[in-house]
Design a protein around this motif. Sequence first.
Motif, PDB file in Angstrom:
ATOM      1  N   MET A  17       0.934  -1.304  -0.200  1.00 35.45           N
ATOM      2  CA  MET A  17      -0.050   0.018   0.038  1.00 35.45           C
ATOM      3  C   MET A  17       0.790   1.245   0.101  1.00 35.45           C
ATOM      4  SD  MET A  17      -3.034  -0.933   2.690  1.00 35.45           S
ATOM      5  CE  MET A  17      -1.871  -1.445   4.115  1.00 35.45           C
ATOM      6  N   LYS A  18       0.287   2.405  -0.631  1.00 31.51           N
ATOM      7  CA  LYS A  18       1.032   3.664  -0.645  1.00 31.51           C
ATOM      8  C   LYS A  18       0.009   4.471   0.098  1.00 31.51           C
ATOM      9  CE  LYS A  18       1.753   5.727  -4.569  1.00 31.51           C
ATOM     10  NZ  LYS A  18       2.005   6.004  -5.757  1.00 31.51           N
ATOM     11  N   PHE A  52       3.777  -0.236   4.373  1.00 31.30           N
ATOM     12  CA  PHE A  52       3.195   0.931   3.321  1.00 31.30           C
ATOM     13  C   PHE A  52       4.353   1.908   3.111  1.00 31.30           C
ATOM     14  CE2 PHE A  52       2.933   2.945   7.323  1.00 31.30           C
ATOM     15  CZ  PHE A  52       3.314   4.282   7.134  1.00 31.30           C
ATOM     16  N   SER A  53       4.441   2.529   2.112  1.00 32.09           N
ATOM     17  CA  SER A  53       5.168   3.386   1.524  1.00 32.09           C
ATOM     18  C   SER A  53       4.578   4.758   1.726  1.00 32.09           C
ATOM     19  CB  SER A  53       5.799   3.307   0.199  1.00 32.09           C
ATOM     20  OG  SER A  53       4.540   3.444  -0.668  1.00 32.09           O
ATOM     21  N   MET A  61      -4.328   1.132  -2.814  1.00 30.64           N
ATOM     22  CA  MET A  61      -4.223  -0.151  -2.601  1.00 30.64           C
ATOM     23  C   MET A  61      -3.378  -1.028  -3.530  1.00 30.64           C
ATOM     24  SD  MET A  61      -6.472   0.087  -0.231  1.00 30.64           S
ATOM     25  CE  MET A  61      -6.903  -1.509   0.117  1.00 30.64           C
ATOM     26  N   GLU A  62      -2.904  -1.994  -3.255  1.00 36.10           N
ATOM     27  CA  GLU A  62      -2.256  -3.085  -4.152  1.00 36.10           C
ATOM     28  C   GLU A  62      -2.620  -3.206  -5.650  1.00 36.10           C
ATOM     29  OE1 GLU A  62      -3.480  -3.643  -1.164  1.00 36.10           O
ATOM     30  OE2 GLU A  62      -1.683  -4.725   0.160  1.00 36.10           O
ATOM     31  N   ASP A  63      -4.019  -3.159  -5.818  1.00 30.84           N
ATOM     32  CA  ASP A  63      -4.631  -3.221  -7.001  1.00 30.84           C
ATOM     33  C   ASP A  63      -4.823  -1.963  -7.701  1.00 30.84           C
ATOM     34  OD1 ASP A  63      -6.665  -2.068  -5.472  1.00 30.84           O
ATOM     35  OD2 ASP A  63      -7.939  -3.599  -5.996  1.00 30.84           O
ATOM     36  N   GLY A  64      -4.376  -0.841  -7.197  1.00 30.13           N
ATOM     37  CA  GLY A  64      -4.518   0.536  -7.903  1.00 30.13           C
ATOM     38  C   GLY A  64      -5.576   1.256  -7.414  1.00 30.13           C
ATOM     39  N   SER A  65      -6.785   0.537  -6.759  1.00 34.02           N
ATOM     40  CA  SER A  65      -7.890   1.327  -6.374  1.00 34.02           C
ATOM     41  C   SER A  65      -7.263   2.372  -5.196  1.00 34.02           C
ATOM     42  CB  SER A  65      -8.979   0.284  -5.748  1.00 34.02           C
ATOM     43  OG  SER A  65      -8.354  -0.608  -4.821  1.00 34.02           O
TER      44      SER A  65
END
Length: 204
Positions: free
Chosen positions: A1-2, A26-27, A54-58
């Motif tokens: 996650m970012k 997370f970053s 999120m990891e999926d870009g959402s």
Amino acid sequence: MKLIGSTTSPYVRKVRVVLAEKKLDFSFEQENVWVPETTIQQVNPLGKIPCLVMEDGSTLYDSRVIAEYLDTVSPVCKLLPPSGRERTEVKVWEALADGVLDAAILVFLERRERPPEQQSAKWIERQLGKVHAGLREMSARLGDSSYCVGTHYTLADVAAGCALGWLAFRFPDIAWRTDYPNLARLSDKLSERASFRDTVPFVA
């Protein structure tokens, strides 16, 4: 996650504290939403921080939404009761602390963004009235308790601690520590946690 945010935002700090308490990886990407070259609307159409990618870009946005989601990701340090009156009390505390911040930030921006001759003293007074009323309510709700809700650390304490920390950072003239010793006691206790020590607001 970012996590996209800033080191000065109390709402971003709330999410950073939750991430630390939940021991989630997370970053952290710094973003100044006030400069023309900001790209925040590419991930949050409202142009606000924090924003969690999120990891999926959402993306998730609004600190309350993000914090509630993160509490479901890991069983470590549960910050929200599963249901019922206690959960509602935690969410009310969060709304109260965030409401104090909402009003204080409006004052901060009014003073920072407008020249003195264009500032509205009536507007500032109205918002500061909300801040002081909110602090009185926070103090009354806390009473002699060690934590905001129940007998253990919850998201209510995270929200309250971040609000008090930001007031100390941006409004040192508001004497909440003197006026409400119980809030000062809570703030001091929270400041001993690594999640709070590592996220003290500062201008990068």
